[in-house]
Design an enzyme around this catalytic site. Structure first.
Site, PDB file in Angstrom:
ATOM      1  N   ALA A  22       0.858  -1.180   0.000  1.00  0.00           N
ATOM      2  CA  ALA A  22       0.000   0.000   0.000  1.00  0.00           C
ATOM      3  C   ALA A  22       0.898   1.235   0.000  1.00  0.00           C
ATOM      4  O   ALA A  22       1.657   1.455   0.942  1.00  0.00           O
ATOM      5  CB  ALA A  22      -0.902  -0.009   1.231  1.00  0.00           C
ATOM      6  N   MET A  23       0.814   2.046  -1.052  1.00  0.00           N
ATOM      7  CA  MET A  23       1.699   3.193  -1.223  1.00  0.00           C
ATOM      8  C   MET A  23       0.867   4.473  -1.207  1.00  0.00           C
ATOM      9  O   MET A  23       0.117   4.760  -2.129  1.00  0.00           O
ATOM     10  CB  MET A  23       2.492   3.056  -2.519  1.00  0.00           C
ATOM     11  CG  MET A  23       3.325   1.776  -2.576  1.00  0.00           C
ATOM     12  SD  MET A  23       4.292   1.599  -4.093  1.00  0.00           S
ATOM     13  CE  MET A  23       5.530   2.879  -3.853  1.00  0.00           C
ATOM     14  N   LEU A  48      -4.398   3.734  -2.877  1.00  0.00           N
ATOM     15  CA  LEU A  48      -5.828   3.708  -2.621  1.00  0.00           C
ATOM     16  C   LEU A  48      -6.421   5.089  -2.862  1.00  0.00           C
ATOM     17  O   LEU A  48      -6.058   6.051  -2.177  1.00  0.00           O
ATOM     18  CB  LEU A  48      -6.109   3.270  -1.178  1.00  0.00           C
ATOM     19  CG  LEU A  48      -5.516   1.916  -0.767  1.00  0.00           C
ATOM     20  CD1 LEU A  48      -5.934   1.579   0.656  1.00  0.00           C
ATOM     21  CD2 LEU A  48      -5.941   0.823  -1.731  1.00  0.00           C
ATOM     22  N   CYS A 117      -9.737   3.504   9.725  1.00  0.00           N
ATOM     23  CA  CYS A 117      -9.261   3.238   8.371  1.00  0.00           C
ATOM     24  C   CYS A 117      -8.423   1.967   8.329  1.00  0.00           C
ATOM     25  O   CYS A 117      -8.556   1.154   7.409  1.00  0.00           O
ATOM     26  CB  CYS A 117      -8.454   4.430   7.856  1.00  0.00           C
ATOM     27  SG  CYS A 117      -7.860   4.251   6.155  1.00  0.00           S
ATOM     28  N   CYS A 216      -6.926  12.966   7.008  1.00  0.00           N
ATOM     29  CA  CYS A 216      -6.655  13.023   5.569  1.00  0.00           C
ATOM     30  C   CYS A 216      -7.806  13.600   4.769  1.00  0.00           C
ATOM     31  O   CYS A 216      -7.587  14.221   3.727  1.00  0.00           O
ATOM     32  CB  CYS A 216      -6.271  11.643   5.037  1.00  0.00           C
ATOM     33  SG  CYS A 216      -7.618  10.435   5.042  1.00  0.00           S
TER      34      CYS A 216
END
Length: 382
Positions: A22-23, A48, A117, A216
């Site tokens: 996951a980047m 994502l 999350c 975020c």
């Protein structure tokens, strides 16, 4: 407890695991992906897309998940030499994280969206999709460590560097999820400057990119404004412990227990000392304020427990962490019917709010987490 079928030994010296990295577009996840690839694993990068209307650019260190972030992640994957994809999880993120965040504040509670999350998106939606596609593990840039025991069970532990430890926001992971989680940064005692230097040596342009410290999906950092846009403005009273009105507000959801700044109280307390938010009542739209000592909490009850392994039986001695960047405190905890977790603090703690997560530790091992439902004040309100 037996190991989960098909769960690889992520700490074993053998190579060739299929890893989905996951980047986020930040330096930590880029270096984690690079280390996984360097270790000989078959790594695929994925960014994502969590916003239906992402901004073109982030503002300093605020927010993430922008178009700029996806481009930074893609460039990092190109440098590492791994395949890269963008997966649209915006609708799932909106339902499980953003709407949950708004609903919790509307109910007078204080949620942790990063923890939610990790539970609902990165190690549920993402991990489930990864396993369905034949990947062995999901790799992230979190600072934590997974330990495989001789009997095949797994434990989540704090990172080697306590200053960067992120095990608190991973305390929602169960053993099945830990069996497929890879944290390449967790067992190295390195400073953030050293991680950035490593990124620079690897030719990763994100080496000097600022960290994201805010929620975020609230890029400008104005949580109260964000909630007002969703819930509307509703004027109500700010009262003291006796019930006397000392000010007004534009929505009780804009306050958190323990808050001092932004109360806009017209006159000082009789003793001249600062006042803090003690209680939030969404039913009456009232915010109660009082002295700092009235914030002391001696015990709490938490719900929705999640265990990083076997659930504890009977009362036990642990340390507890109540905030992502908070310290530890000594507690006695017991799992009750419901199930509910009853926690009593050796010494009173302050600023504990319903909706927050409490994470229990046995040494460096994460025992599990639960959501705070009610608190017991050390000194009853007058």
């Amino acid at each position: 407890m037996t190991d989960f079928p098909g769960a690889p030994d992520l700490n074993a010296p053998r190579k060739g695991l299929r890893v989905l990295a996951a980047m986020s577009g930040g330096v930590d996840s880029a270096v984690a992906a690079a280390r996984a690839a360097e270790a000989g694993h078959d790594v695929t990068g994925v960014h994502l897309a969590l916003s239906a209307n992402p901004q073109s650019f982030r503002t300093g260190a605020r927010g993430c998940c922008t178009i700029e972030d996806s481009r930074d992640a893609r460039r990092a994957a190109d440098v590492i030499g791994i395949p890269f994809y963008c997966w649209d999880l915006a609708e799932r993120f909106r339902e499980d994280v953003v709407e949950d965040f708004v609903a919790e504040y509307e109910a007078g509670r204080t949620p942790n969206p990063c923890l939610r999350c990790n539970e609902k998106i990165k190690f549920a939606a993402l991990l489930d999709k990864a396993l369905a596609l034949g990947f062995d593990a999901v790799c992230t840039g979190h600072y934590a460590t997974v330990v495989l025991n001789e009997d095949g069970t797994r434990e989540l532990h704090r990172a080697s560097d306590m200053a960067k430890d992120q095990s608190y926001v991973l305390g929602v992971l169960d053993e099945r999820q830990l069996a497929h989680a890879m944290f390449p940064l967790g067992d190295t005692v390195t400073t953030k400057d050293e991680i950035r230097a490593e990124a620079e040596r690897r030719g990763l342009a994100v080496a000097k990119k600022p960290d994201s410290h805010d929620i975020c999906f609230i890029a400008d950092g104005d949580t109260r404004g964000f909630l007002a846009s969703r819930l509307g403005r509703a004027e109500g009273d700010i009262v003291d412990e006796s019930g006397a009105k000392v000010g007004t507000h534009e929505g009780a959801y804009g306050y958190t227990i323990g808050q001092r700044k932004g109360l806009r109280i017209g006159h000082p307390a009789p003793d001249g000392k600062p006042r803090y938010v003690l209680d939030i009542s969404p039913v009456t739209n009232t915010v109660t304020v009082g002295p700092a000592e009235a914030l002391d909490v001696s015990a709490l009850t938490a719900i929705k427990p999640r265990w990083c392994g076997v659930a504890p039986s009977g009362p036990g001695r642990y340390t507890a962490q109540l905030r992502a960047h908070g310290g530890e405190t000594e507690v006695t905890a017991e799992l009750l019917d419901g199930p509910e977790l009853r926690v009593r603090f050796d010494e009173p703690v302050r600023g504990v709010a319903p909706g927050q997560a409490i994470v229990l530790y046995d040494g460096t091992r994460v025992v599990g987490s639960a959501t705070i439902a009610t608190t017991e004040r050390a000194v009853a309100a007058r």
